[in-house]
Design a protein around this motif. Structure first.
Motif, PDB file in Angstrom:
ATOM      1  N   ASP A 365      45.442  34.007  37.149  1.00 37.94           N
ATOM      2  CA  ASP A 365      46.879  34.469  36.350  1.00 37.94           C
ATOM      3  C   ASP A 365      46.902  33.838  35.260  1.00 37.94           C
ATOM      4  O   ASP A 365      46.570  32.508  35.097  1.00 37.94           O
ATOM      5  CB  ASP A 365      47.960  34.019  37.634  1.00 37.94           C
ATOM      6  CG  ASP A 365      48.102  35.352  38.420  1.00 37.94           C
ATOM      7  OD1 ASP A 365      47.137  36.256  38.527  1.00 37.94           O
ATOM      8  OD2 ASP A 365      49.054  35.156  39.472  1.00 37.94           O
ATOM      9  N   GLU A 373      54.222  34.209  35.206  1.00 39.58           N
ATOM     10  CA  GLU A 373      52.955  35.212  35.412  1.00 39.58           C
ATOM     11  C   GLU A 373      53.154  36.158  34.261  1.00 39.58           C
ATOM     12  O   GLU A 373      54.170  37.063  34.380  1.00 39.58           O
ATOM     13  CB  GLU A 373      52.593  35.893  36.537  1.00 39.58           C
ATOM     14  CG  GLU A 373      51.620  36.774  36.904  1.00 39.58           C
ATOM     15  CD  GLU A 373      51.281  37.365  37.912  1.00 39.58           C
ATOM     16  OE1 GLU A 373      51.900  37.147  38.883  1.00 39.58           O
ATOM     17  OE2 GLU A 373      50.739  38.515  37.958  1.00 39.58           O
ATOM     18  N   GLY A 376      47.719  39.094  35.361  1.00 38.02           N
ATOM     19  CA  GLY A 376      47.098  38.941  36.633  1.00 38.02           C
ATOM     20  C   GLY A 376      45.710  39.843  36.538  1.00 38.02           C
ATOM     21  O   GLY A 376      45.449  40.948  35.942  1.00 38.02           O
TER      22      GLY A 376
HETATM   23 MG    MG Z   1      49.998  39.410  40.004  1.00 36.02          MG
END
Ligand code: MG
Ligand code: 4AD
Length: 450
Positions: A365, A373, A376
């Motif tokens: 991430d 985030e 990902g």
């Molecule tokens: Mg994610």
């Protein structure tokens, strides 16, 4: 029709006094005295406005009465040096035509300073404001920079289906696709995709390097400022590359996005930095100029536990990182973007590569200030036995993933990719606080108007 028509952005940067031209746009404001009317015009090409001076001789009653805030006009005139501050040139009108009136007091954008909530309620009109005009211009810049970035590196742009039968993330948070009449139109259950990844992998096993850029859908009931039900994702996939290459690609891509905004939207950026987030430019400079930190999930948990900070969710090995943890790491601890790799297997999707420790997977991430985030991804598990094992352990039906398994039966190779949430990138580059304000017509639980 549009031959002599000039966009305001070009007029303000290159327009020379003495030129005759036609400009069309929307009136932001009007000031009228006995001798002259001043119109402030915007046409969406820039956040800047063009001042138009309408001499009394041609300022007919219709100019004075009907050309109000929000009206659309076509103006022919001569560009002259502006005596006023803040602009190099202005337009001295010789002909003024009202294209569409905005019927006086009912126009909802009369005054400045409406709340974001109010603007969400008039999403069909908000593109005419300074803030949303700038947001959507930056959004466009980021989309074009995305195609340039991957195109220049030899990635093929592929189109993956929106209607799908596989749950890529295995989280089951999908919208079903049905007709109003016949059931099982597709001969089986069908859903809106949560990710183009699995199809993207099939294309990478052939083209080598690919990326998708399309809408994705999640039926999670999240009422946060970072989640939408319909959002756009960019998903590159690289055959013959591993997790470290994946982190490097994400870093280069994010830097290219930030650079594109500095290059193409300096005035919009100035506006955001002044009115939306005073630390925006310095945050973006940090992203552009610093090498991203790279740490393991295990080390991240260690840092969080040793921080002495009171978190709502105490960090513990085995649990997913919460936004408060992610923001602490990137904003307070490292003060720059952080790529975290090696997450516990139990909290990650079935397709991720199993590390030799048997406890973690090659997930990554990327966390950035103010958002947490933004990316990902992972190296993928290309060993078919390991894939089957994991699907069965998760209680999934191998039949549902038969083509994906088949893909890894022939010529499987290490490969890696990631997904970047496009709206989160727009938030990052504009300083906007709510994800519903960086997509023109947001879809979220309870929200599908417009
Ligand atoms: Mg994610
Ligand atoms: O982490 P996610 O769920 O990863 C995937 O979907 C992988 N299949 C990607 C891949 O490896 N090809 O989603 C990727 C990114 C997140 O980091 C986040 O930025 C964004 O998509 N995202 C959302 N953005 C807005 N609203 C939501 N509900 C989002 N869910 C994820």
């Amino acid at each position: 029709m549009g031959k002599s028509l000039k966009r305001i952005k070009t007029i303000l940067s290159d327009g020379e006094a003495g030129t005759m031209l036609t400009v069309k746009g929307w009136v932001r404001s009007r000031r009228t005295s006995k001798q002259v009317s001043f119109l402030v015009l915007n046409d969406g090409s820039t956040i800047k406005t063009l001042q138009v001076v309408v001499p009394a001789e041609i300022a007919t009653a219709s100019v004075v009465d009907d050309i109000t805030t929000g009206a659309s006009v076509s103006i022919k005139g001569e560009l002259v040096e502006s005596p006023g501050k803040g602009q190099r040139v202005e337009l001295r009108a010789t002909e003024v035509e009202l294209l569409g009136s905005a019927s006086g007091e009912n126009y909802p954008l009369q005054k400045k300073g409406h709340s974001m909530e109010f603007m969400r309620g008039i999403a069909h009109l908000r593109a005419r404001t300074n803030t949303f005009g700038a947001v959507f211009r930056v959004r466009s810049t980021l989309a074009q920079a995305t195609h340039r970035f991957f195109g220049e590196r030899g990635f093929n742009y592929v189109h993956t289906p929106i209607i799908t039968a596989s749950d890529c993330e295995g989280a089951g948070e999908m919208f079903e696709v049905k007709t109003s009449g016949k059931d099982h139109f597709f001969g089986r259950e069908a859903m809106l995709t949560v990710s183009g990844q699995l199809n993207g992998e099939a294309l990478a096993y052939g083209l080598g390097l690919i990326y998708t850029f399309g809408p994705t859908f999640r039926a999670e009931n999240s009422h946060t400022t970072r989640h939408l039900s319909e959002f756009w994702m960019i998903e590159p996939e690289m055959a013959f590359y591993d997790i470290d290459d994946d982190v490097d690609l994400a870093e280069d891509y994010l830097k290219a996005l930030v650079n594109s905004v500095f290059e193409h939207n300096p005035h919009d950026l100035e506006f955001f930095n002044k009115f939306i987030d005073k630390s925006l430019v310095s945050t973006l400079e940090t992203i552009r100029d610093s090498r991203f930190e790279r740490i393991s999930y295990t080390d991240a948990i260690g840092i969080l536990q040793a921080s002495g900070k009171k978190f709502e969710f105490p960090p513990a090995w085995g649990d997913d990182l919460q936004t408060e943890h992610e923001r602490f790491l990137t904003e307070e601890h490292f003060k720059r973007p952080v790529a975290i790799t090696g997450y516990p297997k139990s909290i990650k999707a079935f397709y991720m590569y199993n590390n030799d420790d048997e406890k973690t997977v090659a997930a990554m991430d990327v966390l950035v200030p103010r958002i947490g985030e933004i990316v990902g991804g992972s190296q993928r598990e290309h060993r078919i036995e390991r894939l089957e094992e994991r699907l069965l352990a998760d209680g999934m039906d191998l039949e549902d993933y038969s083509w994906y398994l088949d893909l890894h039966r022939y010529g499987a190779v290490p490969h890696a990719g990631f997904g970047l949430g496009f709206e989160r990138a727009v938030m990052l580059c504009t300083g906007m606080q709510n994800i519903r304000d960086v997509i023109p017509f947001p879809r979220a639980p309870g929200t599908a108007a417009f």
